[in-house]
Motif scaffolding. Structure first.
Motif, PDB file in Angstrom:
ATOM      1  N   GLY A   1     -19.697 -60.637  25.059  1.00  0.00           N
ATOM      2  CA  GLY A   1     -20.648 -60.510  23.502  1.00  0.00           C
ATOM      3  C   GLY A   1     -20.436 -61.145  22.937  1.00  0.00           C
ATOM      4  O   GLY A   1     -19.213 -60.028  22.159  1.00  0.00           O
ATOM      5  N   ARG A   2     -21.527 -61.092  21.272  1.00  0.00           N
ATOM      6  CA  ARG A   2     -21.309 -62.018  20.034  1.00  0.00           C
ATOM      7  C   ARG A   2     -22.085 -60.647  19.588  1.00  0.00           C
ATOM      8  O   ARG A   2     -23.601 -60.820  19.365  1.00  0.00           O
ATOM      9  CB  ARG A   2     -21.130 -62.623  20.118  1.00  0.00           C
ATOM     10  N   LEU A   3     -21.591 -60.230  18.232  1.00  0.00           N
ATOM     11  CA  LEU A   3     -22.647 -59.605  17.463  1.00  0.00           C
ATOM     12  C   LEU A   3     -23.464 -60.355  16.560  1.00  0.00           C
ATOM     13  O   LEU A   3     -23.632 -61.136  15.843  1.00  0.00           O
ATOM     14  CB  LEU A   3     -21.560 -58.755  15.680  1.00  0.00           C
ATOM     15  N   ASP A   4     -24.630 -60.301  16.247  1.00  0.00           N
ATOM     16  CA  ASP A   4     -25.629 -60.958  15.704  1.00  0.00           C
ATOM     17  C   ASP A   4     -26.730 -60.311  14.793  1.00  0.00           C
ATOM     18  O   ASP A   4     -27.624 -59.762  15.917  1.00  0.00           O
ATOM     19  CB  ASP A   4     -26.352 -61.951  16.199  1.00  0.00           C
ATOM     20  N   GLY A   5     -25.998 -60.511  13.891  1.00  0.00           N
ATOM     21  CA  GLY A   5     -27.293 -58.951  12.691  1.00  0.00           C
ATOM     22  C   GLY A   5     -27.047 -58.082  13.573  1.00  0.00           C
ATOM     23  O   GLY A   5     -26.056 -57.679  13.230  1.00  0.00           O
TER      24      GLY A   5
ATOM     25  N   ALA B   1     -14.055 -58.399  13.542  1.00  0.00           N
ATOM     26  CA  ALA B   1     -13.799 -58.960  15.677  1.00  0.00           C
ATOM     27  C   ALA B   1     -15.085 -59.253  15.299  1.00  0.00           C
ATOM     28  O   ALA B   1     -16.754 -59.007  15.031  1.00  0.00           O
ATOM     29  CB  ALA B   1     -13.156 -58.366  16.153  1.00  0.00           C
ATOM     30  N   GLN B   2     -15.789 -60.189  16.104  1.00  0.00           N
ATOM     31  CA  GLN B   2     -16.641 -61.247  16.130  1.00  0.00           C
ATOM     32  C   GLN B   2     -18.062 -61.261  17.634  1.00  0.00           C
ATOM     33  O   GLN B   2     -18.762 -60.957  17.956  1.00  0.00           O
ATOM     34  CB  GLN B   2     -17.836 -62.082  15.607  1.00  0.00           C
ATOM     35  N   ASP B   3     -16.475 -60.957  18.833  1.00  0.00           N
ATOM     36  CA  ASP B   3     -16.629 -60.430  19.758  1.00  0.00           C
ATOM     37  C   ASP B   3     -16.263 -59.735  20.864  1.00  0.00           C
ATOM     38  O   ASP B   3     -15.265 -58.921  19.859  1.00  0.00           O
ATOM     39  CB  ASP B   3     -16.418 -62.001  20.758  1.00  0.00           C
ATOM     40  N   ALA B   4     -16.897 -58.925  21.163  1.00  0.00           N
ATOM     41  CA  ALA B   4     -15.606 -57.806  22.607  1.00  0.00           C
ATOM     42  C   ALA B   4     -16.345 -58.335  24.392  1.00  0.00           C
ATOM     43  O   ALA B   4     -17.068 -58.690  24.640  1.00  0.00           O
ATOM     44  CB  ALA B   4     -16.665 -56.472  22.209  1.00  0.00           C
ATOM     45  N   ILE B   5     -15.793 -57.367  24.676  1.00  0.00           N
ATOM     46  CA  ILE B   5     -15.825 -57.493  26.158  1.00  0.00           C
ATOM     47  C   ILE B   5     -15.719 -55.751  26.727  1.00  0.00           C
ATOM     48  O   ILE B   5     -15.331 -55.444  26.045  1.00  0.00           O
ATOM     49  CB  ILE B   5     -14.564 -58.119  26.638  1.00  0.00           C
ATOM     50  N   SER B   6     -16.667 -55.822  27.962  1.00  0.00           N
ATOM     51  CA  SER B   6     -16.712 -54.718  28.723  1.00  0.00           C
ATOM     52  C   SER B   6     -16.469 -54.720  29.764  1.00  0.00           C
ATOM     53  O   SER B   6     -17.103 -55.574  30.621  1.00  0.00           O
ATOM     54  CB  SER B   6     -18.279 -53.629  27.504  1.00  0.00           C
TER      55      SER B   6
ATOM     56  N   HIS C   1     -25.698 -51.140  17.985  1.00  0.00           N
ATOM     57  CA  HIS C   1     -25.667 -48.984  17.844  1.00  0.00           C
ATOM     58  C   HIS C   1     -25.725 -48.689  19.940  1.00  0.00           C
ATOM     59  O   HIS C   1     -25.257 -47.437  19.572  1.00  0.00           O
ATOM     60  CB  HIS C   1     -26.706 -48.888  16.893  1.00  0.00           C
ATOM     61  N   ALA C   2     -26.199 -49.522  20.492  1.00  0.00           N
ATOM     62  CA  ALA C   2     -26.183 -48.797  21.838  1.00  0.00           C
ATOM     63  C   ALA C   2     -25.444 -48.481  22.744  1.00  0.00           C
ATOM     64  O   ALA C   2     -25.308 -48.404  23.828  1.00  0.00           O
ATOM     65  CB  ALA C   2     -27.727 -49.252  22.421  1.00  0.00           C
ATOM     66  N   GLY C   3     -25.143 -49.926  22.455  1.00  0.00           N
ATOM     67  CA  GLY C   3     -23.758 -50.155  24.202  1.00  0.00           C
ATOM     68  C   GLY C   3     -22.502 -50.597  24.192  1.00  0.00           C
ATOM     69  O   GLY C   3     -22.141 -50.109  22.699  1.00  0.00           O
ATOM     70  N   ALA C   4     -21.819 -50.364  24.285  1.00  0.00           N
ATOM     71  CA  ALA C   4     -20.195 -50.241  24.322  1.00  0.00           C
ATOM     72  C   ALA C   4     -19.757 -51.275  23.466  1.00  0.00           C
ATOM     73  O   ALA C   4     -18.517 -51.523  22.872  1.00  0.00           O
ATOM     74  CB  ALA C   4     -19.605 -50.586  25.775  1.00  0.00           C
ATOM     75  N   LEU C   5     -20.792 -52.364  23.585  1.00  0.00           N
ATOM     76  CA  LEU C   5     -20.067 -53.957  22.911  1.00  0.00           C
ATOM     77  C   LEU C   5     -20.284 -54.109  21.694  1.00  0.00           C
ATOM     78  O   LEU C   5     -19.557 -53.768  20.967  1.00  0.00           O
ATOM     79  CB  LEU C   5     -20.449 -55.616  23.623  1.00  0.00           C
ATOM     80  N   GLY C   6     -21.357 -53.258  20.913  1.00  0.00           N
ATOM     81  CA  GLY C   6     -21.994 -53.157  19.572  1.00  0.00           C
ATOM     82  C   GLY C   6     -21.274 -52.274  19.044  1.00  0.00           C
ATOM     83  O   GLY C   6     -20.780 -53.002  18.048  1.00  0.00           O
ATOM     84  N   LYS C   7     -20.837 -51.295  19.877  1.00  0.00           N
ATOM     85  CA  LYS C   7     -19.848 -50.035  19.093  1.00  0.00           C
ATOM     86  C   LYS C   7     -18.587 -51.176  18.240  1.00  0.00           C
ATOM     87  O   LYS C   7     -17.641 -50.124  18.375  1.00  0.00           O
ATOM     88  CB  LYS C   7     -20.135 -48.877  19.683  1.00  0.00           C
ATOM     89  N   ALA C   8     -18.080 -51.030  19.910  1.00  0.00           N
ATOM     90  CA  ALA C   8     -16.979 -51.507  19.568  1.00  0.00           C
ATOM     91  C   ALA C   8     -16.488 -52.143  18.640  1.00  0.00           C
ATOM     92  O   ALA C   8     -15.683 -52.415  17.450  1.00  0.00           O
ATOM     93  CB  ALA C   8     -16.642 -52.731  20.759  1.00  0.00           C
ATOM     94  N   LEU C   9     -17.710 -53.141  18.152  1.00  0.00           N
ATOM     95  CA  LEU C   9     -17.754 -54.102  16.783  1.00  0.00           C
ATOM     96  C   LEU C   9     -18.010 -53.382  15.717  1.00  0.00           C
ATOM     97  O   LEU C   9     -17.700 -53.807  14.528  1.00  0.00           O
ATOM     98  CB  LEU C   9     -18.836 -55.311  17.471  1.00  0.00           C
ATOM     99  N   LEU C  10     -18.916 -52.065  15.695  1.00  0.00           N
ATOM    100  CA  LEU C  10     -19.711 -52.036  14.612  1.00  0.00           C
ATOM    101  C   LEU C  10     -18.346 -51.094  14.128  1.00  0.00           C
ATOM    102  O   LEU C  10     -18.347 -50.689  13.044  1.00  0.00           O
ATOM    103  CB  LEU C  10     -20.863 -50.877  15.232  1.00  0.00           C
ATOM    104  N   ALA C  11     -17.333 -50.496  14.514  1.00  0.00           N
ATOM    105  CA  ALA C  11     -15.920 -49.992  14.681  1.00  0.00           C
ATOM    106  C   ALA C  11     -15.073 -50.606  14.158  1.00  0.00           C
ATOM    107  O   ALA C  11     -14.752 -50.324  13.548  1.00  0.00           O
ATOM    108  CB  ALA C  11     -15.391 -48.824  15.766  1.00  0.00           C
ATOM    109  N   GLU C  12     -15.420 -51.941  14.437  1.00  0.00           N
ATOM    110  CA  GLU C  12     -14.450 -52.651  13.327  1.00  0.00           C
ATOM    111  C   GLU C  12     -14.516 -53.212  12.108  1.00  0.00           C
ATOM    112  O   GLU C  12     -13.813 -53.721  11.075  1.00  0.00           O
ATOM    113  CB  GLU C  12     -14.239 -54.202  14.256  1.00  0.00           C
TER     114      GLU C  12
END
Length: 260
Positions: A110-114, A214-219, A142-153
């Protein structure tokens, strides 16, 4: 007229994009002319003319009565072109296959978009098939593994203020809860989504640090019933190895565009 990057926004272009975004967000719920005119605050006659133009070009479709409207096939073709032209997605896809085959679980990119994460690639498990992770799906970060991994960066001050939408009873809905989770993710090195986005599903997310931040993540997504302790440890070990290998091959290449 608003300004974008110092250039005045073209009103007709902005209205067209807004219309396509509204239709795309509705999924399998077609819209009527008046609904679209009201939602976008556009005169009915102007909305009708815009819809007819987009229908002729394949960006919008209508039913046999001409009264219902939905997103058209050209949106799919353009989205596919985006995926095919993105070198990062092409680099990651083979590793998603490997991880899915090794673990027998569903793997995502996934990729962060806003404030959301957009799913760019997914490999479904052969053990269970669900439609929660289709390509093009968006999920609040804020709700998923992909998004939280990216927010933590990102630093805490860059995390959007709450309250946040609750997708399940387990979703973090306050900023304090989310920031505490992000601190644990930084300490642990990966995110965990324990039924926060979908009941019955646990996700493990790993940011891909070939961009800063980071803009991308895997889960990896796993049904709760299949998540024995030993399996969880193996998932984390395999996904860490996959993450490291991806970062090694997806480093920026000289002369390649640096998209923003």
């Amino acid at each position: 007229m608003s300004e974008t990057g110092g250039v005045r926004e073209v009103k007709s272009a902005a209205r067209t994009v807004e219309l396509l975004e509204v239709l795309a967000a509705r999924g399998d719920r077609p819209a009527r002319l008046q609904e679209l005119a009201d939602q976008l605050s556009v005169p009915r006659s102007s909305m009708y003319a815009l819809l007819q133009t987009l229908i002729a070009r394949g960006w919008v479709r209508t039913d046999v009565t001409g009264s219902l409207y939905g997103i058209g096939i050209h949106a799919l073709l353009t989205g596919t072109s985006y995926l095919d032209s993105d070198p990062r997605v092409r680099s990651v896809r083979p590793y998603l296959d490997e991880a899915s085959e090794s673990l027998g679980e569903t793997i995502h990119m996934g990729r962060l978009d806003g404030t959301d994460v957009a799913y760019l690639a997914t490999r479904e498990s052969h053990e269970y098939l669900r439609t929660i992770s289709r390509v093009g799906r968006r999920l609040p970060a804020h709700a998923g593994a992909l998004g939280k991994a990216l927010l933590a960066e990102r630093p805490d001050e860059a995390v959007p203020a709450g309250p946040y939408e609750a997708l399940t009873p387990q979703t973090h809905t306050t900023r304090a809860e989310l920031l505490a989770d992000l601190a644990a993710i930084r300490e642990r090195g990966h995110s965990v989504d324990r039924e926060e986005s979908v009941l019955g599903i646990v996700g493990f997310g790993f940011a891909l640090r070939y961009d800063t931040p980071a803009q991308d993540a895997i889960s990896c997504s796993v049904p709760v019933a299949r998540l024995a302790p030993g399996h969880e440890e193996r998932i984390v070990a395999v996904m860490r190895e996959v993450r490291d290998r991806i970062e090694g091959v997806a480093a920026p290449r000289a002369g390649a565009p640096h998209w923003r």
